[in-house]
Scaffold this motif. Structure first.
Motif, PDB file in Angstrom:
ATOM      1  N   SER A 293      -7.579 -28.595  35.743  1.00  0.00           N
ATOM      2  CA  SER A 293      -8.631 -30.045  36.701  1.00  0.00           C
ATOM      3  C   SER A 293      -8.625 -30.719  37.112  1.00  0.00           C
ATOM      4  O   SER A 293      -7.173 -29.896  38.160  1.00  0.00           O
ATOM      5  N   ILE A 294      -9.832 -31.360  37.592  1.00  0.00           N
ATOM      6  CA  ILE A 294      -8.520 -32.231  38.888  1.00  0.00           C
ATOM      7  C   ILE A 294      -9.150 -33.739  38.673  1.00  0.00           C
ATOM      8  O   ILE A 294      -9.877 -34.018  38.277  1.00  0.00           O
ATOM      9  N   VAL A 295      -8.205 -34.350  38.847  1.00  0.00           N
ATOM     10  CA  VAL A 295      -8.350 -35.979  39.044  1.00  0.00           C
ATOM     11  C   VAL A 295      -8.341 -36.783  40.359  1.00  0.00           C
ATOM     12  O   VAL A 295      -7.509 -36.527  41.350  1.00  0.00           O
ATOM     13  N   CYS A 296      -9.459 -37.742  40.095  1.00  0.00           N
ATOM     14  CA  CYS A 296      -9.371 -39.425  40.763  1.00  0.00           C
ATOM     15  C   CYS A 296      -9.000 -40.064  40.250  1.00  0.00           C
ATOM     16  O   CYS A 296      -9.847 -40.987  39.530  1.00  0.00           O
ATOM     17  N   LEU A 297      -7.592 -41.135  40.725  1.00  0.00           N
ATOM     18  CA  LEU A 297      -7.561 -42.460  39.583  1.00  0.00           C
ATOM     19  C   LEU A 297      -7.675 -42.626  39.596  1.00  0.00           C
ATOM     20  O   LEU A 297      -8.686 -44.175  39.069  1.00  0.00           O
ATOM     21  N   PRO A 298      -7.838 -43.066  41.510  1.00  0.00           N
ATOM     22  CA  PRO A 298      -8.527 -44.576  41.783  1.00  0.00           C
ATOM     23  C   PRO A 298     -10.122 -44.733  41.201  1.00  0.00           C
ATOM     24  O   PRO A 298     -10.455 -46.054  41.088  1.00  0.00           O
ATOM     25  N   ASN A 299     -10.681 -43.860  40.588  1.00  0.00           N
ATOM     26  CA  ASN A 299     -12.413 -43.521  40.732  1.00  0.00           C
ATOM     27  C   ASN A 299     -12.265 -43.568  38.800  1.00  0.00           C
ATOM     28  O   ASN A 299     -13.136 -43.708  38.535  1.00  0.00           O
ATOM     29  N   ARG A 300     -11.276 -43.191  38.474  1.00  0.00           N
ATOM     30  CA  ARG A 300     -10.749 -43.133  36.910  1.00  0.00           C
ATOM     31  C   ARG A 300     -11.940 -41.841  36.298  1.00  0.00           C
ATOM     32  O   ARG A 300     -11.923 -41.762  35.784  1.00  0.00           O
ATOM     33  N   VAL A 301     -11.724 -40.794  36.969  1.00  0.00           N
ATOM     34  CA  VAL A 301     -12.158 -39.605  37.180  1.00  0.00           C
ATOM     35  C   VAL A 301     -11.314 -38.277  36.531  1.00  0.00           C
ATOM     36  O   VAL A 301     -10.366 -38.335  37.541  1.00  0.00           O
ATOM     37  N   GLU A 302     -11.534 -37.469  36.290  1.00  0.00           N
ATOM     38  CA  GLU A 302     -10.879 -36.419  35.047  1.00  0.00           C
ATOM     39  C   GLU A 302     -12.430 -35.082  35.359  1.00  0.00           C
ATOM     40  O   GLU A 302     -13.073 -35.080  35.166  1.00  0.00           O
ATOM     41  N   ILE A 303     -12.041 -33.556  35.905  1.00  0.00           N
ATOM     42  CA  ILE A 303     -13.078 -32.866  35.540  1.00  0.00           C
ATOM     43  C   ILE A 303     -11.723 -31.335  35.566  1.00  0.00           C
ATOM     44  O   ILE A 303     -11.249 -31.322  36.008  1.00  0.00           O
ATOM     45  N   ARG A 304     -12.317 -30.828  33.952  1.00  0.00           N
ATOM     46  CA  ARG A 304     -11.418 -30.102  33.104  1.00  0.00           C
ATOM     47  C   ARG A 304     -12.701 -29.151  33.356  1.00  0.00           C
ATOM     48  O   ARG A 304     -13.845 -29.229  33.246  1.00  0.00           O
ATOM     49  N   LEU A 305     -11.504 -27.946  32.972  1.00  0.00           N
ATOM     50  CA  LEU A 305     -12.548 -26.697  32.943  1.00  0.00           C
ATOM     51  C   LEU A 305     -11.878 -26.084  31.585  1.00  0.00           C
ATOM     52  O   LEU A 305     -10.616 -26.299  30.962  1.00  0.00           O
ATOM     53  N   SER A 306     -12.748 -26.731  30.772  1.00  0.00           N
ATOM     54  CA  SER A 306     -12.433 -26.224  29.459  1.00  0.00           C
ATOM     55  C   SER A 306     -12.480 -24.669  29.046  1.00  0.00           C
ATOM     56  O   SER A 306     -13.683 -24.060  29.933  1.00  0.00           O
ATOM     57  N   GLY A 307     -12.596 -24.082  27.703  1.00  0.00           N
ATOM     58  CA  GLY A 307     -12.827 -22.937  27.322  1.00  0.00           C
ATOM     59  C   GLY A 307     -10.675 -22.403  26.782  1.00  0.00           C
ATOM     60  O   GLY A 307     -10.204 -23.207  27.151  1.00  0.00           O
ATOM     61  N   GLU A 308     -11.166 -21.179  27.301  1.00  0.00           N
ATOM     62  CA  GLU A 308      -9.851 -20.491  26.277  1.00  0.00           C
ATOM     63  C   GLU A 308      -8.922 -19.300  27.924  1.00  0.00           C
ATOM     64  O   GLU A 308     -10.078 -19.348  28.838  1.00  0.00           O
ATOM     65  N   PRO A 309      -7.333 -19.349  27.911  1.00  0.00           N
ATOM     66  CA  PRO A 309      -7.557 -19.482  29.773  1.00  0.00           C
ATOM     67  C   PRO A 309      -7.149 -18.258  28.991  1.00  0.00           C
ATOM     68  O   PRO A 309      -7.393 -17.740  28.695  1.00  0.00           O
ATOM     69  N   GLU A 310      -7.702 -17.816  30.956  1.00  0.00           N
ATOM     70  CA  GLU A 310      -8.102 -15.736  30.754  1.00  0.00           C
ATOM     71  C   GLU A 310      -6.159 -15.806  30.598  1.00  0.00           C
ATOM     72  O   GLU A 310      -4.804 -16.260  30.693  1.00  0.00           O
ATOM     73  N   LEU A 311      -6.301 -14.168  29.884  1.00  0.00           N
ATOM     74  CA  LEU A 311      -5.033 -13.337  29.882  1.00  0.00           C
ATOM     75  C   LEU A 311      -4.833 -12.202  30.475  1.00  0.00           C
ATOM     76  O   LEU A 311      -5.847 -11.614  30.994  1.00  0.00           O
ATOM     77  N   ASP A 312      -3.397 -12.541  31.045  1.00  0.00           N
ATOM     78  CA  ASP A 312      -3.246 -11.052  31.736  1.00  0.00           C
ATOM     79  C   ASP A 312      -2.874 -10.499  31.384  1.00  0.00           C
ATOM     80  O   ASP A 312      -3.440  -9.464  32.223  1.00  0.00           O
ATOM     81  N   ALA A 313      -1.771 -10.124  31.157  1.00  0.00           N
ATOM     82  CA  ALA A 313      -1.085  -8.711  29.727  1.00  0.00           C
ATOM     83  C   ALA A 313      -0.747  -9.210  29.178  1.00  0.00           C
ATOM     84  O   ALA A 313      -0.319 -10.560  28.372  1.00  0.00           O
ATOM     85  N   ILE A 314      -0.599  -8.366  27.842  1.00  0.00           N
ATOM     86  CA  ILE A 314       1.082  -8.362  26.882  1.00  0.00           C
ATOM     87  C   ILE A 314       1.487  -7.949  27.297  1.00  0.00           C
ATOM     88  O   ILE A 314       1.149  -6.519  27.051  1.00  0.00           O
ATOM     89  N   VAL A 315       3.111  -8.603  26.615  1.00  0.00           N
ATOM     90  CA  VAL A 315       4.250  -7.022  26.479  1.00  0.00           C
ATOM     91  C   VAL A 315       4.164  -6.909  25.246  1.00  0.00           C
ATOM     92  O   VAL A 315       4.999  -7.722  24.623  1.00  0.00           O
ATOM     93  N   GLU A 316       3.978  -5.491  24.804  1.00  0.00           N
ATOM     94  CA  GLU A 316       4.901  -5.625  23.628  1.00  0.00           C
ATOM     95  C   GLU A 316       6.092  -4.918  23.189  1.00  0.00           C
ATOM     96  O   GLU A 316       6.897  -4.559  24.046  1.00  0.00           O
TER      97      GLU A 316
END
Length: 103
Positions: A80-103
């Motif tokens: 996300s990117i936040v601008c507190l003075p303008n009360r703006v938040e830019i969020r990227l929604s969705g599932e976080p990317e998965l790099d690896a699974i260790v079993e």
């Protein structure tokens, strides 16, 4: 003795995040990250948002400090990117990317 571990790598499906823009806690715009556009968010200050090449950034802002501009580009779900003075938040929604699974 050397022990080698086999790490299976998995690439998640290519679901790209969605750009969600909030002002004063209210969702004001939702745009696919694949878009190629620029627009200004108005309020007490102005933020120019640029979505291009699968990333989003605030290219210009009239707020004091300019932390939102210095945040640079984001392109992964959960960022996300936040601008507190303008009360703006830019969020990227969705599932976080998965790099690896260790079993």
């Amino acid at each position: 003795a050397v022990l080698l571990a086999c790490l299976p790598f998995f690439k998640m499906s290519e679901t790209r995040p969605t750009v969600q823009i909030y002002q004063n806690g209210t969702l004001i715009r939702e745009v696919p990250i694949e878009s190629d556009l620029s627009f200004t968010i108005e309020g007490k200050y102005e933020n120019t948002v640029v979505i291009s090449g699968g990333a989003v950034c605030v290219s210009h802002a009239t707020c004091p400090g300019g932390d939102c501009v210095r945040s640079g580009e984001i392109s992964r779900a959960g960022e996300s990117i936040v601008c507190l003075p303008n009360r703006v938040e830019i969020r990227l929604s969705g599932e976080p990317e998965l790099d690896a699974i260790v079993e």
